[in-house]
Scaffold this motif. Structure first.
Motif, PDB file in Angstrom:
ATOM      1  N   MET A  73     -53.626  16.635   3.643  1.00 17.52           N
ATOM      2  CA  MET A  73     -53.326  18.115   3.627  1.00 17.52           C
ATOM      3  C   MET A  73     -52.499  18.675   4.781  1.00 17.52           C
ATOM      4  N   MET A  74     -52.249  17.637   6.328  1.00 17.88           N
ATOM      5  CA  MET A  74     -51.554  18.635   7.232  1.00 17.88           C
ATOM      6  C   MET A  74     -50.471  18.033   6.978  1.00 17.88           C
ATOM      7  N   PRO A  75     -50.047  16.886   6.026  1.00 16.06           N
ATOM      8  CA  PRO A  75     -48.210  17.026   6.129  1.00 16.06           C
ATOM      9  C   PRO A  75     -47.861  17.971   4.915  1.00 16.06           C
ATOM     10  N   VAL A  76     -49.080  18.138   3.820  1.00 12.46           N
ATOM     11  CA  VAL A  76     -48.157  19.077   3.277  1.00 12.46           C
ATOM     12  C   VAL A  76     -47.569  20.635   4.142  1.00 12.46           C
ATOM     13  N   THR A  77     -48.925  20.850   4.665  1.00 14.10           N
ATOM     14  CA  THR A  77     -48.970  21.719   5.310  1.00 14.10           C
ATOM     15  C   THR A  77     -47.954  22.272   6.542  1.00 14.10           C
ATOM     16  N   ILE A  78     -47.741  20.921   7.190  1.00  6.87           N
ATOM     17  CA  ILE A  78     -46.826  21.274   7.679  1.00  6.87           C
ATOM     18  C   ILE A  78     -45.577  21.912   7.069  1.00  6.87           C
ATOM     19  N   TYR A  79     -45.345  20.769   6.997  1.00  7.71           N
ATOM     20  CA  TYR A  79     -44.045  20.761   5.968  1.00  7.71           C
ATOM     21  C   TYR A  79     -43.528  22.418   5.365  1.00  7.71           C
ATOM     22  N   MET A  80     -44.767  23.155   4.334  1.00  8.64           N
ATOM     23  CA  MET A  80     -44.888  24.308   4.431  1.00  8.64           C
ATOM     24  C   MET A  80     -44.544  25.523   4.847  1.00  8.64           C
ATOM     25  N   PHE A  81     -44.980  25.343   6.211  1.00  7.54           N
ATOM     26  CA  PHE A  81     -44.217  25.944   7.892  1.00  7.54           C
ATOM     27  C   PHE A  81     -43.863  26.178   7.844  1.00  7.54           C
TER      28      PHE A  81
END
Length: 217
Positions: A156-164
């Motif tokens: 989930m880290m790449p998705v979360t960074i994109y969300m931020f």
């Protein structure tokens, strides 16, 4: 949809388990809810604590017969409901896709990869919503996912960074702050039973660290 579901049920009906991990999750989860014994009082497994909460609750409701099968069906259908946008065709397509891929990837075993599906779906649902508190909820969901399977943080880290940063740099600090607040608050409630049961939470983490460090070596 009906045909795929019936095939899954007929193929797995009356099989006690496919993956022995789910048996361990049930034993530890049952111990939490019946005896209020937190991990790892009587049985050890290296999966994080929320896995045992889920299997403990499901065991209370459905008991042990075909529990992995029921768990898998619930995870797929719940995920489809979250993602379908109240469209029946979307629901049938998504649920059928999840049934098939879960069978092909994990043999519909009910393991942690399947347990994460509804929470990943909720993660995506809240990101696409316009709710002001969405990053707080996403942070809470991240805590739950992390405490189902530690590998969720990598997934989930790449998705979360994109969300931020999807709303621009100005809002990114607020997004990250709300995320961290949600993560910490949900983590507090996840581990609160250790304190209520007067059991040493450090023993839980020490055993996890010892096992995972030796496992990686």
């Amino acid at each position: 949809f009906i045909s795929i579901l019936l095939l899954l049920v007929l193929f797995n009906l009356n099989r006690p388990f496919i993956d022995h991990d789910t048996v361990i999750y049930t034993i530890i989860g049952r111990d939490i809810f019946e005896n209020f014994t937190m991990p790892y009082g009587n049985t050890f497994d290296h999966k994080p604590i929320f896995t045992y909460y889920l299997y403990g609750i499901l065991n209370l409701i459905f008991h042990e017969n075909n529990l992995f099968l029921i768990t898998g069906i619930i995870c797929c259908i719940t995920s489809a409901v979250i993602l379908c946008e109240k469209n029946i065709n979307n629901f049938l397509t998504i649920s059928s896709f999840l049934f098939i891929t879960s069978f092909l990837v994990s043999n519909f075993s009910g393991n942690t990869e399947m347990l994460m599906l509804p929470f990943i779906s909720s993660y995506l649902y809240f990101f696409n919503s316009n709710k002001s508190y969405k990053f707080f909820i996403i942070g809470g969901l991240a805590s739950i996912l992390f405490n189902i399977n530690y590998l969720a943080s990598v997934i989930m880290m790449p998705v979360t960074i994109y969300m931020f940063f999807s709303s621009g740099m100005e809002k990114s600090i607020k997004n990250i702050s709300n995320f961290i607040l949600g993560f910490l608050l949900f983590s507090f409630f996840i581990f609160l039973p250790f304190f209520l049961s007067n059991q040493n939470i450090f023993d839980y983490f020490n055993l996890q660290i010892q096992f995972l460090s030796s496992y990686s070596n």
